[in-house]
Design an enzyme around this catalytic site. Structure first.
Site, PDB file in Angstrom:
ATOM      1  N   LYS A  13      26.938  17.934  25.161  1.00 32.83           N
ATOM      2  CA  LYS A  13      26.052  17.992  23.766  1.00 32.83           C
ATOM      3  C   LYS A  13      25.454  16.506  23.149  1.00 32.83           C
ATOM      4  O   LYS A  13      24.633  16.607  23.201  1.00 32.83           O
ATOM      5  CB  LYS A  13      26.737  18.885  22.369  1.00 32.83           C
ATOM      6  N   ARG A  88      31.197  25.259  14.238  1.00 32.84           N
ATOM      7  CA  ARG A  88      31.705  25.396  15.192  1.00 32.84           C
ATOM      8  C   ARG A  88      32.516  26.878  14.542  1.00 32.84           C
ATOM      9  O   ARG A  88      33.916  27.164  15.585  1.00 32.84           O
ATOM     10  CB  ARG A  88      33.124  24.540  15.413  1.00 32.84           C
ATOM     11  N   ARG A 123      35.452  10.246  30.338  1.00 32.63           N
ATOM     12  CA  ARG A 123      34.599   9.888  29.353  1.00 32.63           C
ATOM     13  C   ARG A 123      34.592   9.017  28.558  1.00 32.63           C
ATOM     14  O   ARG A 123      35.951   8.398  28.154  1.00 32.63           O
ATOM     15  CB  ARG A 123      34.088  10.179  28.007  1.00 32.63           C
ATOM     16  N   ARG A 157      38.097   8.140  24.281  1.00 34.76           N
ATOM     17  CA  ARG A 157      38.877   8.609  23.008  1.00 34.76           C
ATOM     18  C   ARG A 157      39.614   9.308  22.903  1.00 34.76           C
ATOM     19  O   ARG A 157      40.221   9.312  23.444  1.00 34.76           O
ATOM     20  CB  ARG A 157      37.324   9.688  22.444  1.00 34.76           C
ATOM     21  N   ARG A 168      41.985  21.391  22.665  1.00 35.53           N
ATOM     22  CA  ARG A 168      40.649  21.650  22.067  1.00 35.53           C
ATOM     23  C   ARG A 168      39.575  22.406  23.399  1.00 35.53           C
ATOM     24  O   ARG A 168      39.009  23.096  22.118  1.00 35.53           O
ATOM     25  CB  ARG A 168      39.897  19.875  22.405  1.00 35.53           C
TER      26      ARG A 168
END
Ligand code: AMP
Length: 213
Positions: A13, A88, A123, A157, A168
């Site tokens: 996203k 969310r 990431r 992260r 998550r």
């Protein structure tokens, strides 16, 4: 144009938000980025959010709804915006519906869990300017460990570690997945195949938005 980018964490996203934002000259509102910035600055909201983020859980609805409502009232959102990571939960989607904001498109980037793990473990984000890269996809930085834009150091992260990612994803299926149905009922959700190469995903997103480049 008011756009929601829907999808599991790691669906891409943020990457699409960066591209569309630059093309359409409208701001991206990433609740994750706003919360991380508050955490970095040690604000009261940031400190409250820390324990939720660290566990991979959602920050309470009233906090996030407050952040987004305030942000959408700013002048730069008048000609449009991209919501990345909000809503969310159904309560967040309802809060948006009950505001004066009208959503034009809900673009749902769909990917399977295996690819999500691969993307999230690869990431990296720039410590300085927040741009994202991925060492497991076609979004690698030109120089290992360095941001292409500002040469800042690339870091992982804290919530991209394997255990938190698992949590998550669980949270996504328990609380966010239902938004597919929510927006289908309103006839504004368009699903995009997020497993394709980056350029093709972007082309598909722009086709939905009827944007020509
Ligand atoms: P993200 O960068 O979108 O993956 O968000 C990182 C973390 O920030 C999430 O795991 C949540 O803890 C928190 N967060 C971001 N957006 C929301 C939201 N809309 N509702 C609740 N928590 C959120």
């Amino acid at each position: 144009m008011n756009i929601i980018l829907l999808g599991a964490p790691g669906a891409g996203k943020g990457t699409q938000a960066e591209i569309i934002s630059e093309l359409l000259k409208i701001p991206t509102i990433s609740t994750g980025d706003i919360i991380r910035e508050a955490l970095k600055n040690g604000t009261e909201m940031g400190l409250k959010a820390k324990s939720f983020i660290d566990k991979g859980h959602l920050v309470p609805d009233e906090v996030v709804i407050g952040i987004v409502t305030q942000r959408l009232n700013q002048d730069d959102c008048k000609s449009g915006f991209i919501l990345d990571g909000f809503p969310r939960t159904v309560a967040q989607a309802e809060a948006l519906d009950n505001s004066d904001v009208k959503i034009d498109y809900v673009i749902d980037i769909e990917v399977d869990d295996e690819l999500i793990y691969k993307r999230m473990s690869g990431r990296r984000i720039c410590e300085k300017c927040n741009k994202t890269f991925n060492i497991n996809t076609d979004k690698k930085p030109k120089v290992e460990g360095k941001c292409d834009f500002c040469a800042g150091a690339l870091i992982q992260r804290m919530d991209d570690n394997a255990d938190t990612v698992k949590e998550r994803l669980k949270v996504y299926y328990n609380q966010t997945h239902v938004l597919k149905e929510y927006y289908d009922k309103r006839g504004i959700r368009v699903a995009i195949d997020g497993t394709k190469p980056l350029k093709e995903i972007t082309a598909d997103v722009l086709k939905v938005l009827r944007v020509e480049i």
